[in-house]
Write a protein that holds these residues in place. Structure first.
Motif, short mmCIF file in Angstrom:
data_model
loop_
_atom_site.label_atom_id
_atom_site.label_comp_id
_atom_site.label_asym_id
_atom_site.label_seq_id
_atom_site.Cartn_x
_atom_site.Cartn_y
_atom_site.Cartn_z
N ALA A 138 51.46 31.86 31.44
CA ALA A 138 51.60 32.11 30.01
C ALA A 138 50.24 32.22 29.32
CB ALA A 138 52.42 31.00 29.36
N ARG A 139 49.24 31.53 29.83
CA ARG A 139 47.91 31.60 29.22
C ARG A 139 47.29 32.98 29.38
NH1 ARG A 139 45.43 26.89 27.59
NH2 ARG A 139 46.35 24.94 28.31
N GLY A 140 47.53 33.61 30.52
CA GLY A 140 46.97 34.93 30.76
C GLY A 140 45.45 34.95 30.70
N GLU A 141 44.83 33.92 31.23
CA GLU A 141 43.37 33.82 31.19
C GLU A 141 42.74 34.59 32.35
OE1 GLU A 141 42.37 29.53 29.13
OE2 GLU A 141 42.87 29.55 31.26
N PHE A 142 42.07 35.65 32.02
CA PHE A 142 41.43 36.46 33.07
C PHE A 142 39.91 36.34 33.05
CE2 PHE A 142 45.43 38.62 31.93
CZ PHE A 142 46.08 38.56 33.15
N THR A 143 39.38 35.63 32.08
CA THR A 143 37.92 35.54 31.96
C THR A 143 37.45 34.09 32.01
OG1 THR A 143 38.10 35.57 29.53
CG2 THR A 143 37.75 37.69 30.65
N ALA A 144 38.26 33.23 32.64
CA ALA A 144 37.88 31.82 32.78
C ALA A 144 37.50 31.54 34.22
CB ALA A 144 39.02 30.91 32.35
N PHE A 145 36.45 30.77 34.40
CA PHE A 145 36.04 30.31 35.73
C PHE A 145 36.53 28.87 35.86
CE2 PHE A 145 33.08 28.41 38.78
CZ PHE A 145 33.15 29.34 39.81
N TYR A 146 37.34 28.60 36.88
CA TYR A 146 38.02 27.31 36.98
C TYR A 146 37.36 26.39 38.01
CZ TYR A 146 41.79 29.66 34.49
OH TYR A 146 42.52 30.35 33.56
N LEU A 147 37.39 25.12 37.67
CA LEU A 147 37.00 24.07 38.60
C LEU A 147 38.12 23.04 38.66
CD1 LEU A 147 33.27 23.34 37.65
CD2 LEU A 147 34.12 24.80 39.50
N GLU A 190 34.07 34.19 30.23
CA GLU A 190 33.86 33.73 28.86
C GLU A 190 33.79 32.21 28.73
OE1 GLU A 190 36.90 35.53 26.52
OE2 GLU A 190 36.05 37.55 26.69
N LYS A 191 34.25 31.48 29.75
CA LYS A 191 34.20 30.02 29.69
C LYS A 191 34.42 29.44 31.08
CE LYS A 191 39.08 29.81 28.34
NZ LYS A 191 40.05 29.34 27.32
N LEU A 192 34.02 28.18 31.24
CA LEU A 192 34.34 27.41 32.43
C LEU A 192 35.39 26.37 32.04
CD1 LEU A 192 32.01 25.92 35.12
CD2 LEU A 192 33.63 24.42 33.92
N VAL A 193 36.49 26.35 32.77
CA VAL A 193 37.58 25.42 32.49
C VAL A 193 37.70 24.43 33.64
CG1 VAL A 193 40.04 25.14 32.01
CG2 VAL A 193 38.82 27.18 31.18
N TYR A 194 37.56 23.16 33.32
CA TYR A 194 37.73 22.10 34.31
C TYR A 194 39.17 21.61 34.25
CZ TYR A 194 37.19 17.41 36.43
OH TYR A 194 37.34 16.27 37.18
#
Length: 213
Positions: free
Chosen positions: A121-130, A163-167
């Motif tokens: 649902a978030r549809g985040e395509f520009t987040a780098f995840y940890l 666009e962002k890093l998401v932990y």
């Protein structure tokens, strides 16, 4: 990363055959799976991990899982594969279906930790995840494989579209949060923290346990 026998023994895990379930998992999930086993008293579940570094060569994941299933199948009543698709392009799911083995649903661990529905649902395509694991192993799994330790100038090329890093945190650990912030600084990305817990991983293993009791 094959878990050492002493680690399995420490958590009460043995490889006895009758009535047991083998969790065949990515090494990046070892800590979380062991925590869930301990937390829920799933003494009928054993854990075998494949090297987490396989994620850097996802074409090798399916053959490795197939080989491990073949090696352990006669020792267990049920094998459950604790991988999502993980970049295999559907090949892992096809192999598991062919072999009659179930696996975790979802495209990757970022999705099932947050919850597959919520993640989609978030549809985040520009987040780098940890995750907790990747925060701990950031240099081994990000910095060195990308050559950023030798060529830091490559950072902006690799991450220019993020666009962002998401932990996505499995545990509320202040030290890991501080390290994740440093990771975001290294990549020159805004930082976001989300405490996901174990998400769909816990749900799927709970359902598996209930079905095999």
């Amino acid at each position: 990363m094959k878990l050492d026998d002493h680690l399995l023994t420490e958590h009460g895990l043995t490889a006895q055959s009758e009535g047991r379930v083998l969790l065949l998992a990515c090494g990046a999930l070892a800590r979380e799976i062991l925590a869930l086993i301990d937390m829920n008293g799933w003494s009928h579940m054993d854990l075998q991990c494949l090297p987490a570094i396989l994620h850097n060569t996802p074409d090798k994941i399916t053959p490795a899982v197939e080989a491990a299933i073949a090696e352990h199948r006669d020792q267990y009543d049920k094998i459950f594969v604790v991988y999502a698709d993980c970049g295999t392009g559907g090949l892992l799911q096809a192999a598991c279906a062919r072999l009659g083995v179930e696996m975790v649903a979802g495209p990757h661990c970022y999705s099932f930790f947050e919850g597959n529905e919520a993640f989609e649902a978030r549809g985040e395509f520009t987040a780098f995840y940890l995750t907790d694991f990747l925060v701990r192993q950031f240099d081994a799994f990000v910095t060195k494989p990308l050559g950023l330790d030798r060529h830091p100038e490559l950072r902006d090329m690799y991450f220019e579209h993020y666009e962002k890093l998401v932990y996505l945190a499995q545990t509320e650990n202040r030290d890991l949060q501080e390290k994740a912030k440093l990771c975001a600084t290294k990549l020159n990305l805004p930082y976001e923290f989300r405490l996901t817990g174990y998400g769909d991983l816990q749900t799927e293993l709970s359902n598996l346990s209930n079905a095999t009791d």
